[in-house]
Design a protein around this motif. Structure first.
Motif, short mmCIF file in Angstrom:
data_model
loop_
_atom_site.label_atom_id
_atom_site.label_comp_id
_atom_site.label_asym_id
_atom_site.label_seq_id
_atom_site.Cartn_x
_atom_site.Cartn_y
_atom_site.Cartn_z
N GLY A 8 38.82 45.13 51.05
CA GLY A 8 38.08 46.22 50.44
C GLY A 8 38.33 46.28 48.93
O GLY A 8 39.30 45.72 48.42
N ASP A 9 37.45 46.97 48.23
CA ASP A 9 37.56 47.07 46.77
C ASP A 9 38.84 47.76 46.35
O ASP A 9 39.52 47.33 45.41
CB ASP A 9 36.35 47.82 46.20
N HIS A 10 39.19 48.84 47.02
CA HIS A 10 40.40 49.58 46.64
C HIS A 10 41.64 48.74 46.91
O HIS A 10 42.59 48.74 46.10
CB HIS A 10 40.48 50.90 47.41
N ASP A 11 41.67 48.03 48.03
CA ASP A 11 42.81 47.18 48.34
C ASP A 11 42.94 46.06 47.32
O ASP A 11 44.05 45.70 46.91
CB ASP A 11 42.67 46.59 49.74
N LEU A 12 41.82 45.50 46.90
CA LEU A 12 41.84 44.44 45.90
C LEU A 12 42.33 44.97 44.55
O LEU A 12 43.10 44.30 43.86
CB LEU A 12 40.44 43.82 45.75
N GLU A 13 41.93 46.19 44.20
CA GLU A 13 42.42 46.81 42.97
C GLU A 13 43.94 46.99 43.02
O GLU A 13 44.63 46.73 42.03
CB GLU A 13 41.76 48.18 42.76
N THR A 14 44.44 47.44 44.16
CA THR A 14 45.88 47.66 44.31
C THR A 14 46.65 46.36 44.19
O THR A 14 47.66 46.28 43.49
CB THR A 14 46.17 48.32 45.67
#
Length: 59
Positions: A8-14
């Motif tokens: 997911g986008d948020h997981d990739l950002e983290t």
């Protein structure tokens, strides 16, 4: 840093934020992409995931 194709986008950002911390500390970083099941048939999605992760690492 281990990624999956459907991250997911948020997981990739983290993960990118944490990887940037490693790089700024002078550590090395290895990015590996894990395919699950039939995802290996769609390698273009994996390539897109790698491109997105590299793009997010750029400052």
């Amino acid at each position: 840093m281990r990624l999956t194709v459907g991250i997911g986008d948020h997981d990739l950002e983290t993960k990118a934020r944490k990887a940037r911390e490693f790089l700024e500390a002078g550590d090395r970083l290895k990015i590996s992409l894990k395919f699950k099941g039939r995802e290996i048939a769609f390698q273009e999605f994996g390539l897109e995931t790698l491109k997105n992760s590299i793009q997010k690492l750029k400052i």
